[in-house]
Scaffold this active site. Structure first.
Site, mmCIF file in Angstrom:
data_model
loop_
_atom_site.group_PDB
_atom_site.id
_atom_site.type_symbol
_atom_site.label_atom_id
_atom_site.label_comp_id
_atom_site.label_asym_id
_atom_site.label_seq_id
_atom_site.Cartn_x
_atom_site.Cartn_y
_atom_site.Cartn_z
ATOM 1 N N ALA A 101 3.209 -5.755 -4.948
ATOM 2 C CA ALA A 101 3.072 -4.392 -4.423
ATOM 3 C C ALA A 101 1.706 -4.257 -3.761
ATOM 4 O O ALA A 101 0.743 -4.893 -4.186
ATOM 5 C CB ALA A 101 3.191 -3.402 -5.568
ATOM 6 N N GLY B 147 5.255 -8.206 -7.566
ATOM 7 C CA GLY B 147 6.445 -7.865 -6.776
ATOM 8 C C GLY B 147 6.892 -9.010 -5.884
ATOM 9 O O GLY B 147 8.059 -9.073 -5.483
ATOM 10 N N GLU C 114 9.084 -11.011 -8.003
ATOM 11 C CA GLU C 114 10.321 -10.231 -8.174
ATOM 12 C C GLU C 114 11.185 -10.297 -6.912
ATOM 13 O O GLU C 114 12.404 -10.427 -6.995
ATOM 14 C CB GLU C 114 9.959 -8.790 -8.527
ATOM 15 N N GLU D 6 0.950 -8.092 -13.563
ATOM 16 C CA GLU D 6 0.799 -6.632 -13.592
ATOM 17 C C GLU D 6 -0.005 -6.153 -14.794
ATOM 18 O O GLU D 6 -0.737 -5.165 -14.717
ATOM 19 C CB GLU D 6 2.176 -5.948 -13.583
HETATM 20 C C1 HXC Z 1 -3.040 -5.386 -1.340
HETATM 21 C C2 HXC Z 1 -3.977 -7.477 -1.518
HETATM 22 C C3 HXC Z 1 -3.068 -7.816 -2.555
HETATM 23 C C4 HXC Z 1 -2.115 -6.841 -2.952
HETATM 24 C C5 HXC Z 1 -4.350 -9.507 -2.205
HETATM 25 N N1 HXC Z 1 -4.747 -8.548 -1.332
HETATM 26 N N2 HXC Z 1 -3.340 -9.084 -2.958
HETATM 27 N N3 HXC Z 1 -3.952 -6.274 -0.917
HETATM 28 N N4 HXC Z 1 -2.151 -5.635 -2.318
HETATM 29 N N5 HXC Z 1 -1.206 -7.064 -3.892
HETATM 30 C C6 HXC Z 1 -5.820 -8.616 -0.351
HETATM 31 C C7 HXC Z 1 -7.175 -8.739 -1.013
HETATM 32 O O1 HXC Z 1 -7.665 -7.454 -1.385
HETATM 33 C C8 HXC Z 1 -7.995 -9.366 0.089
HETATM 34 O O2 HXC Z 1 -8.332 -8.374 1.016
HETATM 35 C C9 HXC Z 1 -6.988 -10.301 0.776
HETATM 36 O O3 HXC Z 1 -5.685 -9.805 0.412
HETATM 37 C C10 HXC Z 1 -7.097 -11.732 0.304
HETATM 38 O O4 HXC Z 1 -7.036 -11.740 -1.115
HETATM 39 P P1 HXC Z 1 -8.044 -12.593 -2.022
HETATM 40 O O5 HXC Z 1 -7.975 -12.009 -3.395
HETATM 41 O O6 HXC Z 1 -9.381 -12.685 -1.376
HETATM 42 O O7 HXC Z 1 -7.337 -14.028 -1.970
HETATM 43 P P2 HXC Z 1 -7.422 -15.210 -3.034
HETATM 44 O O8 HXC Z 1 -8.831 -15.357 -3.559
HETATM 45 O O9 HXC Z 1 -6.778 -16.379 -2.379
HETATM 46 O O10 HXC Z 1 -6.514 -14.751 -4.280
HETATM 47 C C11 HXC Z 1 -5.138 -14.639 -4.122
HETATM 48 C C12 HXC Z 1 -4.546 -13.839 -5.324
HETATM 49 C C13 HXC Z 1 -5.279 -12.479 -5.416
HETATM 50 C C14 HXC Z 1 -4.715 -14.617 -6.605
HETATM 51 C C15 HXC Z 1 -3.042 -13.650 -5.030
HETATM 52 O O11 HXC Z 1 -5.316 -11.869 -4.118
HETATM 53 C C16 HXC Z 1 -4.637 -11.513 -6.352
HETATM 54 O O12 HXC Z 1 -4.718 -11.657 -7.565
HETATM 55 N N6 HXC Z 1 -4.010 -10.482 -5.796
HETATM 56 C C17 HXC Z 1 -3.385 -9.435 -6.575
HETATM 57 C C18 HXC Z 1 -2.031 -9.904 -7.027
HETATM 58 C C19 HXC Z 1 -1.401 -8.908 -7.973
HETATM 59 O O13 HXC Z 1 -1.982 -8.497 -8.977
HETATM 60 N N7 HXC Z 1 -0.186 -8.517 -7.655
HETATM 61 C C20 HXC Z 1 0.555 -7.543 -8.442
HETATM 62 C C21 HXC Z 1 0.525 -6.207 -7.751
HETATM 63 S S1 HXC Z 1 1.329 -5.008 -8.724
HETATM 64 P P3 HXC Z 1 -9.833 -8.288 1.650
HETATM 65 O O14 HXC Z 1 -9.801 -7.026 2.446
HETATM 66 O O15 HXC Z 1 -10.763 -8.289 0.497
HETATM 67 O O16 HXC Z 1 -9.916 -9.534 2.489
HETATM 68 C C22 HXC Z 1 2.946 -5.325 -8.467
HETATM 69 C C23 HXC Z 1 3.841 -4.416 -9.204
HETATM 70 C C24 HXC Z 1 5.278 -4.782 -8.987
HETATM 71 O O17 HXC Z 1 3.313 -6.165 -7.707
HETATM 72 C C25 HXC Z 1 5.946 -3.688 -8.283
HETATM 73 C C26 HXC Z 1 7.277 -4.042 -7.756
HETATM 74 C C27 HXC Z 1 7.282 -4.502 -6.312
#
Ligand code: HXC
Length: 258
Positions: free
Chosen positions: A65, A109, A112, A132
């Site tokens: 997400a 997501g 998923e 999450e």
């Molecule tokens: C918005 C995101 C994002 C996300 C990464 N970015 N994940 N933006 N939503 N889910 C952005 C970062 O802010 C960053 O922007 C750029 O993408 C690159 O990310 P980095 O973190 O610098 O990359 P990296 O070091 O390679 O790490 C990759 C990663 C990490 C391990 C995947 O980005 C991460 O942990 N992301 C979050 C993943 C997460 O928690 N997902 C669950 C979301 S909740 P900038 O501007 O700084 O360059 C969810 C709920 C389910 O999904 C709902 C149902 C659909």
């Protein structure tokens, strides 16, 4: 005009959708979800398309997400708008087989969304996770339901309660993905498989997909009953007459999708 969040192309009878928000690791913004669902609907309705491939880039499938969007959502807004339910419902409504090609992160997501596909191929760099819990929420697009069916309760619980990821070979050995291949080969392999599937009778393929999906919904007795109904229904297809006739006459069947 804002940039497209997906890229769409066709290779013969295969519809290809690529998630395309590289700066946000293909995070699921509302715009991306809308465009994705619309592209899926178009391919699903098009009789020239027999299978669909959903993928990201060679570096990332989807980081879940859109965290910036979700942060702004109150419970009431999410509840009233049924936030992200449309993604699940949209994918479930697709009759044609969807092959997911996963390279890099399929997280939250993104994992998923991958599990909403019918068959998964992964590149050797694939990473799956439901992190999450680290954000103070839980999987919201089927993760708590589909992961347990895909890899069993203990492994699913471990991923969901720790937020730890698994790599491509763990995903393959636990049954989450069908195949793992080198990154530069995995897409072509999926195209080959999609081509094979698209070469069969379209209504029979849709029936097979529907019957397999039913197994995730119901108990064995009801599932077997449902399967029998579809199996017997397939006898009424011209393609059934053709398939059986072609086998006995030792020739290649000519499907007419009727
Ligand atoms: C918005 C995101 C994002 C996300 C990464 N970015 N994940 N933006 N939503 N889910 C952005 C970062 O802010 C960053 O922007 C750029 O993408 C690159 O990310 P980095 O973190 O610098 O990359 P990296 O070091 O390679 O790490 C990759 C990663 C990490 C391990 C995947 O980005 C991460 O942990 N992301 C979050 C993943 C997460 O928690 N997902 C669950 C979301 S909740 P900038 O501007 O700084 O360059 C969810 C709920 C389910 O999904 C709902 C149902 C659909």
């Amino acid at each position: 005009m804002s940039e497209s969040t997906i890229l769409v192309e066709r290779i013969e009878k295969i519809g290809i959708i690529r998630l395309n928000r590289p700066k946000n690791l293909n995070a699921l913004s509302s715009a991306l979800i809308e465009e994705l669902l619309s592209a899926l609907r178009i391919f699903d309705k098009d009789p020239a398309i027999g299978a669909i491939i959903l993928t990201g880039s060679e570096k990332v499938f989807c980081a879940g997400a859109d965290i910036k969007e979700q942060r702004e959502l109150s419970f009431v807004r999410a509840y009233n708008t049924n936030y992200l339910r449309n993604l699940n419902d949209g994918l479930l409504g697709v009759h044609k087989p969807v092959i997911g090609v996963i390279n890099g992160y399929a997280i939250g997501g993104g994992c998923e969304l991958a599990m909403m596909c019918d068959i998964l191929y992964a590149g050797e760099n694939a990473v799956f996770g439901q992190p999450e819990i680290k954000l103070g929420t839980i999987p919201g697009a089927g993760g708590t339901q589909r992961l347990i069916r895909a890899i069993g309760k203990s492994k699913a619980m471990h991923m969901i309660l720790t937020g730890d990821t698994i790599n491509a070979s763990e995903a393959e050995s636990s049954g989450l993905v069908a195949k793992v291949l080198p990154v530069n080969e995995v897409f072509e392999a999926a195209v080959e498989t999609a081509r094979k599937i698209a070469g069969f009778s379209a209504p029979v393929t849709a029936m097979a997909k529907e019957a397999v999906n039913e197994a995730e919904e119901v108990g064995l007795k009801s599932g077997l009953h449902f399967e029998s109904r579809l199996y017997h229904s397939s006898f009424s297809l011209a393609d059934h007459v053709e398939g059986f006739g072609a086998f006995l006459e030792k020739r290649t069947p000519q499907w007419i999708n009727e």
